[in-house]
Every structure is written in structure tokens, then in C-alpha cells.
Design an enzyme around this catalytic site. Structure first.
Site, PDB file in Angstrom:
ATOM      1  N   GLU A 399       0.806  -1.221   0.000  1.00  0.00           N
ATOM      2  CA  GLU A 399       0.000   0.000   0.000  1.00  0.00           C
ATOM      3  C   GLU A 399       0.841   1.274   0.000  1.00  0.00           C
ATOM      4  O   GLU A 399       0.763   2.082   0.932  1.00  0.00           O
ATOM      5  CB  GLU A 399      -0.972  -0.021   1.182  1.00  0.00           C
ATOM      6  CG  GLU A 399      -1.968  -1.135   1.002  1.00  0.00           C
ATOM      7  CD  GLU A 399      -3.007  -1.212   2.097  1.00  0.00           C
ATOM      8  OE1 GLU A 399      -2.680  -1.055   3.261  1.00  0.00           O
ATOM      9  OE2 GLU A 399      -4.176  -1.450   1.759  1.00  0.00           O
ATOM     10  N   GLU A 475      -4.283 -10.550   0.376  1.00  0.00           N
ATOM     11  CA  GLU A 475      -5.032 -10.432   1.635  1.00  0.00           C
ATOM     12  C   GLU A 475      -6.484 -10.770   1.332  1.00  0.00           C
ATOM     13  O   GLU A 475      -7.035 -10.303   0.333  1.00  0.00           O
ATOM     14  CB  GLU A 475      -4.952  -9.010   2.206  1.00  0.00           C
ATOM     15  CG  GLU A 475      -3.555  -8.622   2.642  1.00  0.00           C
ATOM     16  CD  GLU A 475      -3.463  -7.198   3.218  1.00  0.00           C
ATOM     17  OE1 GLU A 475      -4.467  -6.661   3.718  1.00  0.00           O
ATOM     18  OE2 GLU A 475      -2.358  -6.643   3.138  1.00  0.00           O
TER      19      GLU A 475
HETATM   20  C1  GAL Z   1      -4.975  -3.910   4.282  1.00  0.00           C
HETATM   21  C2  GAL Z   1      -3.548  -3.655   4.702  1.00  0.00           C
HETATM   22  C3  GAL Z   1      -3.194  -4.368   5.972  1.00  0.00           C
HETATM   23  C4  GAL Z   1      -4.264  -4.150   6.996  1.00  0.00           C
HETATM   24  C5  GAL Z   1      -5.583  -4.589   6.465  1.00  0.00           C
HETATM   25  C6  GAL Z   1      -6.730  -4.338   7.411  1.00  0.00           C
HETATM   26  O1  GAL Z   1      -5.404  -2.950   3.393  1.00  0.00           O
HETATM   27  O2  GAL Z   1      -2.666  -4.054   3.704  1.00  0.00           O
HETATM   28  O3  GAL Z   1      -1.962  -3.917   6.424  1.00  0.00           O
HETATM   29  O4  GAL Z   1      -4.333  -2.802   7.299  1.00  0.00           O
HETATM   30  O5  GAL Z   1      -5.898  -3.858   5.311  1.00  0.00           O
HETATM   31  O6  GAL Z   1      -6.576  -4.934   8.625  1.00  0.00           O
END
Ligand code: GAL
Length: 937
Positions: A399, A475
Site C-alpha cells: 500500500e 489479503e
Molecule cells: C490492508 C492492509 C493491511 C491491513 C488490512 C486491514 O489494506 O494491507 O496492512 O491494514 O488492510 O486490517
């Protein structure tokens, strides 16, 4: 020094980055108590000879966890004004001082002083001579030093904030200090080396070449018959390749300049072929988690036992991949990944997410003044970790928007190490990466990507290139609080479409800090000016590393062996990428209403290779008369480094015979009211059944919102509709010789929508039958219901529950694959799931009957004509909803029981998609039929 705090430069005076390794050259661990003082500004106090007033602080550690300053948590926001590269004047500054004696025999030799990690920047002096300065918290730094004979004094000044902080805006606690080891290494003759250990799946040959600039350096791999092979020369030999499933390592040595390095070499090939991610010529499926380094007492300082605990828990739960979100972990962790077997995406220490808040204005990723700092970070990671077979991809960071500095990192890494694909999620067009990566994409979108039918990019050439890349969901399934729901739907796609290389659940561990009052603290608990609350507790394991139900569900959903039982056979599918099933034993067991009546071991027909399926006949089972299930379990045949023999890897279950209804429906002829059934005249609620004092049941629609409910529109809608403050009015009570009907209307103040309930009570042989008919009236269309069911209370001395249904853990509509049918028993305390922020938890699904007993054996048996979900707690739903920390949950004098027809699914809306339509609970007419029986000792 202050100049460094307003500059783009990543460091001064440092040695070139190189591989992490240990050799037989002497080394001095400088860990232990150091003298320490903290000043509130970057000016600090002068570094004088008098440090008599200083405290002691252990190295490694993070100073906020030792009473200096306070931890602070933000997700995206920078906790200081955005004006890169400047940071606040109020810049907590830690001065560290350590004296050491040079070991005998070192004098006159060159030495290297190595810092594995200092957050966020530091300057070091040895005997008053400035060595240099560095940023890059989670990356190593080395200085050439000339220690003197006898006593030496090492001084280090660390600032909490630095220009580097702009590049380190990861979603985690802001914590500072020398948080990884400091070592003094003698005589670094053998400076750096690069192990190239390829594998050719066509021939089975490994190709080994070790690059090393030290003249005369030689490599030996005795097991392969390689002795003193000159560095730089390639040798081939038949090898067993390394994989996360079979982490075969060859012990080797690299010797040169009088120094010998012990190597553990893994031969493997990572490739992208036909748009598919492959290792050793086979597609691989990543069953991954995002791992931050975290310990509730030590923050990001981890000892080896904690690293091993993580890996063992991961392996025990069928996790085979780690993304090191969002920085390179302690180097020992990667050696352990080599050893235990784990695919790793090694991610650089880089995140500039806070610039999103200002529309990415001045984002460092696109500002050439930061180029050197970006390249510095990438080089320090790649050089440190290049010899780890577990690392199969380099990730540029997280990010950080997009820009040429990221492109430059990718180009540098590709040139330096062409053997590993490059990952970065925020390269939205995948223009400078080798893998198409996304986070939190919906199931529907992932399916389109799996088919290579995703929405096109504007530029046809860029589109064609991206469409040809493999895909990872770097993620997904945000594991905050109760959840994630909907894991299974993703896994089905990963298994169906070869383009999909799998995903990484966000995230491995809840970052709850141990706290004397709250148990575990989250954002805001330290009085931060800006914070993001409990968004920092979103892991598959609790802060103390106890597995959450989400991890147990993940284990089941991704299991590498699928077992289906049907028509007298077990169909066993091997979903490993490499391994056959010879390391497993398959045991079957038949249970009649949860009690074992027969068991045995299945013989597999020979070798079942990766990807293959075998059918095995089950023996004839004994006659059964009640609801019975056969369960087939795959267990480790032998001890593995991460679990003992007998550890369950996978299971499958099928019902053998539906069996008669557990409780005959009402109306089987008139019966006398059982002695002692007393109804409260005003409310029509049951107040006594035999000796048992109870209160209820009455209609319940509310649940203490989960994090996923809270961070979606659902919980807001529910509170606006007053579902947390319902009023009940009795419309009618009709009594006959054998029965009683009570009609109620349940609604919230200020609203006209209501639930009508008709409770039909009739006598049963040992208790009472209840049929509840529920009818919604008015507008219930706009939001789902949290739950639909009944609540009642029992005396506070009820302490244990035994049930036949799904268990042993909690289960919800979209997170229930890990719950198997059986007979289980737990104390009321054991039925609670300790989410760091209290919320709905602990529901047991598909219960056929449950017995709730006091230690003396009295209590209540509830049998369902219909299956129901059961929660039992020592506090009300309202108290659970009010609680902010675990320690707010205090037993009252009743035991609170919910008997639900259904609950709304969990989803993953705290970050990502909400509950899928099929798991939504809509208001609808419903019937629940139960039998209540008092229990006597
Ligand atoms: C994503 C980010 C993570 C964490 C997650 C939410 O966008 O890459 O580091 O913030 O969201 O828990």
C-alpha cells in the site's frame, strides 16, 4: 544528526548489504542490559561521559513496552503532520550505552558491528568515533569498526521518528528502539555469497553454484559427494527437491579466508508457466496467512521459541505459506521456514498508506528524491534473504501507491535475482510485477479472474500482459473478531482455477498488548490522539497465540486431503501439490448419538500421488438404532517436527442412518401438566419446571455485534431499528387442560414493525413441549436479522453443558465446516470464545439435544424436534454488547441461554465483502419446536 532527520538519504557510513549467515568466526552478542535514557525531543540531552543517572533497558526490546512513552496504534494515518521528509520536534529519543570487553585474540582484527533492526533510525559511535547513521527499521545495518583491546564503549542514539517513518506506515503499533540483536563479528573475511540451487523437474537434477568473491572459497555438500568445489563453478547431482511439503535441506559448508559458513541448501525452481505459478514444475496452491511479528509483551521483538510456536501452529493448521506483512521478519524466522517447510513471500519494509489520506499528494513512491531510500530497502532485503529456499517471491512492500521508485525496486531485484517472481499489490496494472495480486476482492470477482475474464484495463497491451499472469489474493478473509465468514467459497475457486495460486488470510495474530486492567489492550487504550481502535486485533490466533475458531475453520477449509464418505466407500482425494499420502494413517469411527460403537483403520490401495483420488471400501458397520455418523480421519503416521504422530490433518463425515426423531412431536395424546410447571401470570413466561427455576423463553432478535457487523451497515441498521431494545406485550393467554398458548408482540420504541410469536405449550412425558410460531409484520425487508430465536435464563450454578450436535467449537452459517457432529461437553466458561473486543461468540450449531447441569446434577434438558443453535453464558447479550474488553465481562447471578433457529452469517465486512446472500438471515415466518425436561441428579 539533526540534518539526517530532514533528509531523504537512507543512511551514511554503512557497509554494503550482504547475506545473513553465521560462521565459525568469533562473534560477540551484545544483547542484555544496556544503559538507557529517553529524551522528549530529537535534540536529546548531550552525550556526555556522565551517564550515572541513566536507567537500564534490555536489548533487544521496544522502549514503550518498558515504561518509556506509550504505544500508539494507527492503521493508515500518520501520527504526525504530513510534510515529508520532516518529522515532529517532539521526537522521543533514546540514548543507549553498552560497554564490552574485546575477547582475547580479537585485538588488531577488523570487525563488523551488525544491527538486525532498530526502529526507526539511529546513529552509532564506538569509543566516541561516529560510525554512521541509518533508517530502515526492519532491515540490517552493518558498520566497519576497529574495536580496541580491553574495554570498548558503544553508544547509540535512536529516534522514534525519522524520514524513514514516512516509508513505514504499516497497520501496527508504533514502537521504537533497538528491537533486534546487535552483534560484533570478528574478521569478516568471507563477505557475501549467493547460493544458486536450482532443480530440473525433467531430469531430477539439482544444479548448485555458489557465488562468492572471497579468493579460494570452496563449497562442500558431503551428502551429494561434492567436496571443495571452487565457488563459482556449477555442479549437478540427483537431488530431492525442496518444497514446503517436503522441506529437504542438504547440509553444506562454504569455506574461505579461514572462515567456514554452515549452509542448508534447498534445491528448487520457481517459475511462471502458462500464466500459472509453479514450483519444481508443478502448480502450487498457497494456503497462506499474513504474518506480522508480534508478541503481547515484547511487541516486534521475538525470540526463537515464539517463531517456532508460530510455525508449528501454522503447520498444525494446514497453513503452507506466509506473506511477511509488511517487512522482512527476523532472519531466523526464514531459516525456520526453510526447515519446517513454508512458502514465503518476503516483503520489503515499505508502506506509505497515509498519503492516501491526502489523495497520494507527495507520495514518496513517485518522488525521485526518495529513489535511493527505496532501492536501499530492497537491496537490504534481497541481499539478506537471497539464500533462503523458502522465499519464492519478493514483494516490494504494501500500500504505497505507485510510482517509478517501485518500478526501480522491481527492476533492480529482477536483475539481481532473476529466479524469483516479483509481487506488489498496489501496482494496479501489474506493469512492473510478475504476479497479479489483489486484496479483499469478492468471490464473484475472484471467479472472473480465475477464468481470466476480469474487467479489462484501458491499455490493451497492459491488459493482455496482466491477463497472462498468475493471481494471488495477498489479503482476504479479514480475521477480525468473530470470523472470517465465507472462507470455503474462496477455497473452492482456488482449487478450481489454475490461474489462482491461492491467498493469504489477513492476518495471523491479534496485536493485543498485555495490559494490567484490560487483559489485552488495543488502539485508544493508551490515550492516543489518533487511533484505530481494535482494528489491530484481526488475527487467526489470539494475542496469546491460542487458535481462534477462524483458524480451526481455515484448517478444515484448506485441508490437503479431502475425505468424502458415501455408499460404503471413503473417497480420498490427495490435494497436496507434491506429497503422496504415505505419511498419513486413515482411521474410521462410527458413533451412535455421539458414542463410539466401532472403529478401525483403512488400508489405502498403494501410493496415492499428489492430485490423485482413491476409493476405499468401508467395512460393514454394526446395527444402529439412533442417529449415527461415520467419521474418517487422516492422521500423521509418525512424528513430524511440528506435530506428533496422531495429529489430525483432515477428516470427513457422513450420516449412516437418519434415526428416529430425537423427540416425538407434540400432540401424541393428552397428558397431565407435569408437576411444578409454573408460568408467570403477567408475562406468560415459564418460571419453574419441576425443581428448576427458570425465566423465559422469550423472543430474541439481537446479538452483540461482531466486528464484521459493526463495520458494515448491518449493526447500524439494527440499532436504528431498535433490535437491541425490544419490548414485549402479551396479546393473549389461552389455557386448556393440557396446554397453554401465549401470544406476544415484540417491537422497538418508535417503530411499527413487530414480530408476533405464539407459544404453544403442551404436556410431554417428562416435561413440556413448546412450539413457537414467529410471524414478522411490517417492514423487515431492508436489513437482515442478527438472530432469530429464544432466550431464557437458568440459575447461576448451572456449570456444564453436554450436547449432541455440531462441535466442539462455535459455528456460524458461513463458518461451520470445522464443526463436526458428535457428543460434546464443556463448562460454561469453555463455551466462551475470548475475542479481544467482546462480541457475539460461542454458538454451537445443529444441536439435537443439550443438557445443562449444576454440579449437583440438576438442570435442564432441551431436545429439538427441530435442530437449534445454542449459546450459554454468564452474562446477558446486553452486557456482552456493552463490554469493551474481556475484563468487562463479569458473571451475573444467572446463566443466559439462547436457543436459535438461525443467526445471520459472519462475512468479512470489517475489511472486505459482507455476508454472501446465501448466509443472510431474512425475517420470515418460522417455527421452532422444542422439548424441555427438568434434570434430576
Ligand atoms: C490492508 C492492509 C493491511 C491491513 C488490512 C486491514 O489494506 O494491507 O496492512 O491494514 O488492510 O486490517
Amino acid at each position: 544528526m539533526r540534518d539526517h532527520l530532514s533528509a531523504f538519504l537512507p543512511g551514511t557510513g554503512r557497509r554494503n548489504p550482504r547475506a545473513a549467515f553465521s560462521s565459525d568466526a568469533p562473534r560477540l552478542d551484545l544483547g542484555g542490559p544496556w544503559r538507557f535514557r529517553l529524551s522528549p525531543t530529537a535534540e536529546g540531552e548531550p552525550l556526555t561521559a556522565d551517564f550515572s543517572g541513566w536507567d537500564e533497558l534490555p536489548v533487544p526490546s521496544m522502549w514503550q513496552l518498558h515504561r518509556y512513552g506509550k504505544p500508539a496504534y494507527t492503521n493508515v494515518n500518520y501520527p504526525f503532520p504530513i510534510e515529508p521528509p520532516h518529522v515532529p520536534d517532539a521526537n522521543p529519543t533514546g540514548d543507549y550505552r553498552r560497554e564490552f570487553d574485546l575477547p582475547a585474540g580479537w585485538a588488531g582484527r577488523a570487525a563488523v558491528l551488525r544491527f538486525e533492526g532498530v526502529d526507526s533510525c539511529f546513529t552509532a559511535w564506538l569509543n566516541g568515533v561516529e560510525l554512521g547513521f541509518s533508517t530502515g527499521s526492519r532491515l540490517p545495518v552493518e558498520f566497519e569498526v576497529a574495536p580496541r583491546e580491553g574495554r570498548n564503549v558503544l553508544a547509540v542514539r535512536v529516534h522514534q521518528w525519522s524520514p524513514g517513518s514516512y516509508l513505514e506506515d504499516q497497520d501496527m503499533w508504533w514502537l521504537s528502539g533497538i528491537f533486534r540483536e546487535v552483534t560484533l563479528l570478528a574478521r569478516p573475511v568471507l563477505d557475501d555469497f549467493f547460493v544458486h540451487a536450482g532443480f530440473d523437474p525433467a531430469t531430477g537434477l539439482g544444479a548448485l553454484r555458489v557465488e562468492c568473491a572471497t579468493p579460494g572459497a570452496v563449497v562442500s555438500v558431503p551428502e551429494l559427494g561434492l567436496h571443495a568445489v571452487p565457488a563459482g563453478e556449477e555442479r549437478t547431482a540427483a537431488v530431492e527437491p525442496w518444497s514446503a511439503e517436503r522441506p529437504r535441506l542438504y547440509d553444506a559448508t562454504l569455506a574461505g579466508g579461514g572462515e567456514t559458513v554452515r549452509l542448508r541448501i534447498g534445491f528448487r525452481r520457481v517459475s511462471v508457466e502458462g500464466g500459472v505459478l509453479m514450483v519444481n514444475g508443478r502448480p502450487v496452491l498457497l494456503r497462506g496467512v499474513n504474518r506480522h511479528e508480534f508478541h503481547p509483551r515484547t511487541g516486534r521483538t521475538l525470540d526463537e521459541a515464539t517463531m517456532r510456536a508460530d510455525l508449528e501452529l501454522m503447520k498444525q493448521h494446514n497453513v503452507n505459506a506466509v506473506r511477511t506483512s509488511h517487512y522482512p521478519p527476523h532472519p531466523r524466522f526464514l531459516e525456520l521456514c526453510d526447515e519446517y517447510g513454508m512458502w514465503v513471500i518476503d516483503e520489503c519494509d515499505l508502506e506509505t498508506h497515509g498519503f492516501a489520506v491526502v489523495g497520494w499528494r507527495d507520495n514518496p513512491s513517485a518522488d525521485p528524491r526518495w529513489r535511493e531510500a527505496y532501492l536501499d530497502r530492497m537491496a537490504r532485503m534481497v541481499e539478506r534473504d537471497k539464500n533462503r529456499p523458502s522465499v519464492i517471491m519478493w514483494s516490494l512492500g504494501n500500500e504505497s501507491g505507485t510510482g517509478d521508485n517501485l518500478r526501480a525496486m522491481a527492476e533492480w531485484a529482477r536483475e539481481r535475482d532473476p529466479s524469483r517472481p516479483i509481487h506488489y499489490e498496489h501496482d494496479l496494472e501489474s506493469g512492473y510485477v510478475d504476479i497479479y495480486s489483489r486484496m479483499y476482492a469478492s468471490v464473484a470477482e475472484v471467479e472472473l479472474i480465475g477464468r481470466r475474464e476480469e474487467a479489462p484495463l484501458d491499455d490493451p497491451a497492459a491488459d493482455a500482459r496482466r491477463r497472462g499472469l498468475p493471481f494471488v489474493l495477498c489479503e482476504y478473509a479479514h480475521a477480525m473478531g468473530n470470523g472470517p465468514g465465507g472462507l470455503g467459497e474462496y477455497q473452492e475457486l482456488f482449487e478450481r482455477y489454475p490461474r489462482l495460486a491461492g491467498g493469504f488470510v489477513w492476518e495471523w495474530i491479534d496485536h493485543g498488548l498485555a495490559h494490567p486492567v484490560y487483559g489485552f489492550a488495543y488502539g485508544g487504550d493508551f490515550g492516543e490522539e489518533l487511533h484505530d481502535g481494535n482494528f489491530v486485533t484481526d488475527g487467526l490466533v489470539f494475542p496469546d497465540r491460542r487458535p481462534s475458531p477462524g483458524l480451526v475453520e481455515f484448517k478444515k477449509v484448506v485441508e490437503p486431503v479431502r475425505i468424502e464418505v458415501r455408499d460404503g466407500v471413503a473417497v480420498i482425494s490427495n490435494r497436496y501439490d507434491f506429497a503422496d499420502l504415505s505419511h498419513l494413517v486413515f482411521r474410521w469411527r462410527v458413533e451412535e448419538e455421539g458414542v463410539e460403537v466401532a472403529s478401525g483403520v483403512l488400508d489405502l490401495p498403494g501410493v496415492v500421488a499428489a492430485g490423485a483420488t482413491a476409493e476405499v471400501s468401508l467395512p460393514d458397520f454394526p446395527d444402529i438404532s439412533r442417529e449415527s455418523w461415520v467419521t474418517v480421519r487422516a492422521e500423521l503416521a509418525q512424528d513430524e517436527p511440528w506435530a506428533p504422530a496422531g495429529h489430525e490433518v483432515a477428516w470427513g463425515q457422513a450420516q449412516l442412518d437418519p434415526g428416529p426423531d430425537p423427540a416425538a412431536p407434540p400432540g401424541a395424546g393428552p397428558r397431565e401438566w407435569p408437576g411444578g410447571a409454573v408460568f408467570e401470570p403477567a408475562t406468560g413466561r415459564l418460571a419453574r419446571l419441576g425443581e428448576l427455576d427458570l425465566d423465559g423463553p422469550r423472543l430474541e432478535l439481537w446479538r452483540a455485534p461482531t466486528d464484521n457487523d459493526r463495520l458494515s451497515p448491518d449493526a447500524w441498521n439494527w440499532r436504528a431499528a431498535g433490535l437491541d431494545r425490544l419490548h414485549e406485550r402479551v396479546l393473549e393467554q389461552t389455557r386448556t387442560d393440557t396446554g397453554l398458548t401465549i401470544r406476544t408482540r415484540t417491537a422497538a420504541a418508535a417503530h411499527d414493525r413487530a414480530m408476533l410469536a405464539a407459544y404453544h405449550w403442551t404436556a410431554a412425558e417428562h416435561g413440556l413441549h413448546l412450539t413457537v410460531e414467529i410471524t414478522p409484520t411490517g417492514d423487515w425487508e431492508t436489513f437482515p436479522l442478527p438472530r432469530l430465536g429464544l432466550r431464557l435464563t437458568l440459575p447461576g450454578d448451572v456449570s456444564t453443558v453436554e450436547w449432541f450436535g455440531r462441535g466442539p467449537g462455535e459455528a456460524y452459517a458461513d463458518s461451520c465446516r470445522a464443526a463436526r457432529v458428535g457428543r460434546f461437553r464443556a463448562t460454561v466458561e469453555e463455551l466462551q470464545t475470548p475475542y479481544v473486543l467482546p462480541q457475539e461468540n460461542g454458538s454451537r450449531a445443529d444441536v439435537r439435544w443439550a443438557e445443562l447441569r449444576t454440579p449437583g446434577g440438576t438442570g435442564l434438558r432441551v431436545r429439538g424436534v427441530d435442530r437449534f443453535a445454542l449459546t450459554v453464558r454468564r452474562w446477558s447479550t446486553e452486557a456482552l454488547d456493552r463490554a469493551r474488553h474481556r475484563t468487562d465481562l463479569v458473571p451475573d447471578d444467572r446463566v443466559h441461554v439462547n436457543l436459535d433457529l438461525a443467526q445471520h452469517g459472519l462475512g468479512s465486512a470489517s475489511c472486505g465483502p459482507g455476508v454472501l446472500p446465501r448466509h443472510r438471515l431474512s425475517a420470515r415466518p418460522a417455527v421452532l419446536r422444542l422439548l424441555f425436561e427438568p434434570l434430576r441428579p
